[in-house]
Design a protein around this motif. Structure first.
Motif, mmCIF file in Angstrom:
data_model
loop_
_atom_site.group_PDB
_atom_site.id
_atom_site.type_symbol
_atom_site.label_atom_id
_atom_site.label_comp_id
_atom_site.label_asym_id
_atom_site.label_seq_id
_atom_site.Cartn_x
_atom_site.Cartn_y
_atom_site.Cartn_z
ATOM 1 N N UNK A 1 48.029 46.197 35.224
ATOM 2 C CA UNK A 1 48.176 46.409 36.650
ATOM 3 C C UNK A 1 49.642 46.352 37.022
ATOM 4 N N UNK B 1 36.452 42.806 39.768
ATOM 5 C CA UNK B 1 37.221 43.787 39.015
ATOM 6 C C UNK B 1 38.402 44.208 39.885
ATOM 7 N N UNK B 2 39.195 45.129 39.371
ATOM 8 C CA UNK B 2 40.290 45.657 40.168
ATOM 9 C C UNK B 2 39.796 46.286 41.461
ATOM 10 N N UNK B 3 38.545 46.704 41.476
ATOM 11 C CA UNK B 3 37.965 47.311 42.671
ATOM 12 C C UNK B 3 37.602 46.268 43.720
ATOM 13 N N UNK C 1 40.791 40.452 39.760
ATOM 14 C CA UNK C 1 41.066 41.228 40.974
ATOM 15 C C UNK C 1 42.311 42.100 40.809
ATOM 16 N N UNK C 2 43.182 41.704 39.865
ATOM 17 C CA UNK C 2 44.342 42.534 39.568
ATOM 18 C C UNK C 2 43.996 43.676 38.615
ATOM 19 N N UNK C 3 42.761 43.701 38.145
ATOM 20 C CA UNK C 3 42.345 44.793 37.263
ATOM 21 C C UNK C 3 42.617 44.527 35.798
ATOM 22 N N UNK D 1 41.108 41.983 33.656
ATOM 23 C CA UNK D 1 39.882 41.759 32.888
ATOM 24 C C UNK D 1 38.761 41.387 33.842
ATOM 25 N N UNK D 2 37.646 42.093 33.768
ATOM 26 C CA UNK D 2 36.523 41.786 34.657
ATOM 27 C C UNK D 2 36.054 40.357 34.464
ATOM 28 N N UNK D 3 35.498 39.770 35.512
ATOM 29 C CA UNK D 3 35.035 38.399 35.442
ATOM 30 C C UNK D 3 33.799 38.263 36.313
#
Ligand SMILES: [Mg+2]
Ligand SMILES: [Mg+2]
Ligand SMILES: [Mg+2]
Ligand SMILES: [Mg+2]
Lengths: 459, 459, 459, 459
Positions: free
Chosen positions: C11, C386-388, C352-354, C356-358
């Protein structure tokens, strides 16, 4: 002696009422109101007439006052024309809205321009290109009315007669959520007459039945209403519809040209019964209106084809100039005869004043009367009117396909309200594109919409 | 001449009606029915009386027939006792249900056993431990009634008077979803009288107002109903509640012992007004009922404490043996005088037969009348009755805290229905634990529930 | 290589981040953040600390900067104390809220005053009298935070840790509907550990299972959450709960006094399992929290009685002075050791920064994750980050009685928000009265509420 | 170490699995499955192939077994053909459904007969006349599958690939509500590729992005899905759609005939972007599918006109005989090369076995993932698959006009299910009439429907 009978206590406010009339220069509905008030003995007060055509309002005021002077007029009413809407509505108990779009030409374009693109409309005042553009015209006008009510008479009952009914009434609530407003339309009445006929045809003991004796369950949105139950004196009438449908078949039962000599307003219940045949529920507005809500009746190649369904396209020429100001009117009061108008406004006012309960169908925000439509949209159902106000009667769900067809227009109308309030023509175009009559190619739809908006702008 | 007036066409079925009466051996309601039918000139036919106590039904039949022979009896009705429910209901037009729990002793235990655990109940027939165990008793009985209706008279209108009203009526629909059933209760009538008084107190022109002139918006579930609007002849009465509350303060206004000499059924609207004070909406059932739906009135240390709210605990002794069969009854027909019963059953039947529309409040499946409660649960609201059937009037949402309090009981009642149908006592115990009056420690609650179920089993 | 793996593209904003910390003077959570950031190699930037106690924030900043200088610190972060909230949040990427109520004494009163009326609270920070009064304190603070976010960093993600969690998070959205805010709480983690133990006990192949390997369905509102499904590696663990319940019976399994020597925070899952026994769904927060949401655990006669459920009342003395500012702290950086904190904030930021999903459970506005609770209220369920952004996972309905119990608190919390925003203490009192722990007589409830509000006003 | 990583504990059932394959004689998908299983090292067991064409199933079994013998095949799987569906599914862990309508001729008629009436279909397998008649064909087949699953393997996961996807999957749940079934379709994948391209075009640091790195919010019903958010590594991609739309304008961008030499399956995202232009949300299925859900693309005068939108009508000739049984197939195992299929079935199985979580979009009963569509209908959204099963991700509401367009098809599909289960062709005709492509006159619609049903009956 039951709860619904005439109440002992006369309402404190039944005399010295004030009715503010927006659009009070019209000949049609204004004269009906004069006719009805003249025959009503337990209400009295002032009718304040407001119209963009002040002269027309003045003529109506003069006419009204002279009618009230007649010997056979039992009502006590003063009529007065106003130049400003706020003074008209100041401290009003009731507000009547029945406005004509000022330039008749707009209506002409609403019908004729879409025809150039192959989009035919039987009425053009509710949905379709005509209804869409009328909605955009009406929204600011109705917001202004609602804003004036908020300032001048926030507790008044507002009775709207103008189309597009749903959008106009919704605009009132959008601007002033605490407004007391209802919308009235006559399209369901002929169905009570239809069921009276059915009763007379199929029930031995039934003779000379009045419309008022027929109890029908009304549900839907204005001009796309449905009836799914009907009763006369404890006799289920709905069960005779299958026999009646067979009797009326084949549908459609006419040929192009058959209606050429009929009135533009002729109606044979052909589409109403066809919808019953398709979906098991009776469409309950004039066929000219019903035809515009679904794509399959009006996707025709020539104007006269719709006559197969026993109706005609109303040409713009029938709309323009229809109500030319009759400057001699006042002079003709002598020729005036009181008649039974069939209008319910007086009965509604009496009910809301607490004099006598009244049940009718009307347009009102949804609070559960149609349980699978969103809250707060304007729906048309039966309601009970009393001194406590308007209480809608539960009409239940709209069934599957009918829900889907109605919901589509509900969505479009809500989009138009949002677009009209925000001045967002792109958003309005979404609703336009999603209208069942607009099956045009995208670029043609865009061109048609743009032309209609531009014509509108000129006025 | 409006839609709600008397209709011209008499219903085909207004004569030679059949009313099937389940619980027809009772003295109370059966005598009321005899009284009312005897004074009704436009209905006639047979009343079929069924009761587990066949002798009692026979006595009532004899009494009814003799009353009808009196000179001042305008009705034409035959009364007959039946030994079987199916014959009783065969081809009935109306079914009346008003059953007493056979062994009076059960009621005694419903009240006395919970008191051993510190759970006091003012009535004990709707919610709380008593209402819960009554529900479990009633569900199979009402399923049997519904099954018999399905077989013998599927189109009949079933009028239920038995408590727990909500559960009994719901059980009818659970067994036979197409049943036409309503539940009637009188608890709202005193509130119309209360508002009549309020009108007389606060409105100069108001004098001698009848209950029937008062129009109130009723909403909720049986015995936990609410009123949020009231009108007399176009005058808003609800706005006077604040003044009336001040006049009645302090709440509670009594001391333990104050009610010692009053009837067990005394009611001072203390809790109704306290709920208005707390939540802004008037509770609209007798205080003895309202007190049982929330935890804060009956969490008391001694039975007489509830008297602070102007009511008494109804002891089980007041319930047992109350209605001893009067074997001399038939001999006393001469002493019988027709009275105005205040019961609405005849007006309801006339409305459903299409003779004259009638508006009242009743218990009926939710189809939108209370828009934030689930569909199909039994709610109590106003409804319009016509030849077309029952049409509920929209009552709108229940506001926040009231919704939360009502929903809790709705959930419990639905759980009881599910438990009663499935014979699942563990599930029933979940509802029992979630009852506001059951704030016992878990093991005590379990013990109490088990004891109540076992006592029940003995009968 | 599947969608949930580490993404190739770093990111753009993972370095030079800004974290604004409201309540940044606290020792507890601030030190945890320092610990976690110091061990995170792929994020860097500034942490801006804001606290009403500016000195405490300064101490934390100094401490943080010195920790970052340590050889074993892989993170690159600058810490700085601020005097103003707007500067603190200006252009922040993340905002962390973890505020203590300024005067510790208020907490003391929140617990001790209700005890005078017989209302015992095990925690007193979420619901009950303590939770109610804390909510009224917190709402204006959280509206101020949201307003600052709107001005200074409208796209930032706001992570709240403060109780009452639901009300605080809801207040953020009420003030600024477009805010990106979540609320984090640890109460569900021990249930993953519980299920890990269950797996080890009942599944032969299961050994040394980590909390993170357990997948549970979380649903409810903060501290009144529920688990209705649990899995380890494709093995259904929920099915073992019946066996586990039997193993743990009888419930409650302790005597008053048994917990006298335990920590105030001790928890034996006694109430969690009792709720499973009652309602078939596992309560999923610490027993001290669960006990406060229903009336039957804490209606006790003496403080020590709650120990029967394996928990203690947390006395106000345990709350006051707990976190005395350690002015020597900075000097002790040498003693500092990096630990695994168990906190998820860093993983959440990375997601949230894209990077790694959590997946975790969190508090977020309802958009369907609990389908029978209203939209927009704050619910606690699993979500994928996720980043989304945050995407809640569907948790389905809350079943009958559980819905009814939860809905009651939802209603109260919504009422408190409305009351807090409007400054309407009468409205707040409605919520207070409807709290399950407040089964007081009306006048006592009123007195208690008034005293709590007045104590609050002094501060 | 986070929750979504590979789990330590291998699932007990990852070896000796049984996959039952209904439609296992097909060449296409069966070969893909063989390809994928051959490359998967951590699953093993039996694949049971069932097909009405038993010989074809036998050929596939032989082919599969020989592929598994190859040196580069890491999987351990046995393939076997079955003559009965119940034996095929007996004790299966997974059931794959991918069935062809037995007589290819039916498909021909589904397309060609409507063309005689001027109704053009680009695919004809989902909605429109072709989709409707296919639905009626498929419903009994899918009920039989569900009934067999209920008997033979009630806990198995059923993966459906057959169209009409929504109706087939819904029929499984209608027959066996506790079934574990999902429907898979590839139409959204190209949109991840589209967004990967957009990232590469508009973001400097973005290069060589894989489809799997793109996170999109999927919502709608199969083949009428929508995307309203897209992200790559924390970069919002959706915001670039306006620029991308401008770059692609004018829409439509082709002339009739332009696609004459293209594959029938060619797709230029023209309609997807046109829908974005109209409604602000990106249509997310192939244009050939999207075109069939609304009336305005396919109301054309000649087949080639649709080419203006960059697609072709798929003629029936392209459908018939496309998959002639290759009797030499087994002999050609040597030529077989393992490829990356792009199919997700293996990843889905591994996730559901608890081996590794997987996120994808799929068709599943609505439980809140699309909050303004009814519960239990089949919707297409993202979901997380774990050992605990399928957990849909919340996708939020469908906005206004899109909701209205989707809801219309939901209604039709529910009506078809009801009609298919009840064998009620009149009801099915209601759905047919309400299909956007059927803008025919009533009598033509009736004739077309009758002809299609009769052709169907012959087979
Ligand atoms: Mg009209
Ligand atoms: Mg009662
Ligand atoms: Mg917490
Ligand atoms: Mg597909």
């Amino acid at each position: 002696m039951h709860e619904l009978g005439l109440q002992n206590g006369a309402s404190a406010s039944a005399s010295e009422l004030k009715i503010g009339y927006v659009g009070g220069g019209s000949q049609g509905w204004a004269h009906t109101l004069i006719n009805d008030l003249g025959q009503c003995s337990d209400l009295s007060g002032e009718v304040a007439l407001y119209d963009v055509d002040y002269e027309a309002a003045t003529r109506n005021a003069e006419f009204g006052n002279r009618v009230m002077e007649r010997a056979d007029a039992v009502g006590e009413w003063r009529f007065e024309a106003y130049q400003e809407m706020d003074a008209t509505l100041s401290a009003a108990d009731f507000v009547v809205c029945s406005i004509q779009d000022p330039p008749d030409e707009t209506f002409k374009h609403d019908l004729d321009v879409p025809q150039e693109y192959g989009v035919y409309q039987t009425v053009g005042d509710t949905v379709g290109p005509g209804g869409t553009i009328r909605a955009l015209r009406a929204i600011p006008q109705y917001r202004e009315i609602a804003a004036t009510v908020r300032e001048e008479c926030p507790d008044a009952w507002v009775i709207n007669y103008t189309n597009p009914m749903t959008v106009c009434t919704r605009a009132l609530y959008a601007e002033f959520p605490d407004i007391n407003a209802i919308g009235l339309c006559h399209e369901v009445h002929p169905f009570q007459e239809l069921f009276a006929e059915i009763a007379e045809r199929y029930i031995k003991t039934a003779e000379d039945i009045d419309r008022e004796e027929i109890d029908v369950t009304v549900k839907g949105i204005n001009h796309f209403t449905w009836i799914d139950a009907a009763d006369w004196a404890g006799h289920d009438l709905y069960g005779y519809l299958d026999a009646e449908l067979e009797r009326r078949k084949p549908l459609p039962g006419y040929e192009p040209g058959d209606m050429a000599d009929e009135s533009y307003w002729t109606n044979q219940f052909q589409i109403a019964f066809d919808l019953y045949d398709r979906f098991g529920v009776l469409g309950a507005a004039g066929d000219r209106h019903l035809a515009e809500f679904v794509p399959w009746y009006l996707s025709i190649d020539a104007p006269e084809e719709i006559q197969r369904w026993g109706i005609r396209l109303t040409p713009s020429s029938a709309r323009v100039g229809g109500e030319t100001p009759d400057k001699m009117m006042a002079a003709r009061v002598d020729e005036f005869e009181f008649t039974e108008s069939g209008e319910e406004a007086i009965e509604i006012m009496r009910a809301l004043l607490g004099i006598e309960p009244f049940k009718t169908h009307l347009n009102y925000p949804n609070q559960g009367q149609i349980s699978n439509l969103p809250e707060d949209i304007i729906v048309e159902t039966n309601a009970l009117l009393t001194g406590k106000g308007v209480t809608p009667l539960c009409a239940g769900d709209l069934p599957g396909e009918i829900h889907s067809m109605v919901k589509r227009h509900v969505t479009n109308q809500e989009t138009l309200i949002e677009a009209g309030i925000g001045g967002d023509l792109d958003l309005a175009f979404q609703a336009f594109l999603n209208d069942p009559l607009v099956t045009l190619k995208r670029e043609h739809a865009e061109e048609l919409f743009t032309r209609l908006v531009e014509i509108e702008r000129e006025y």
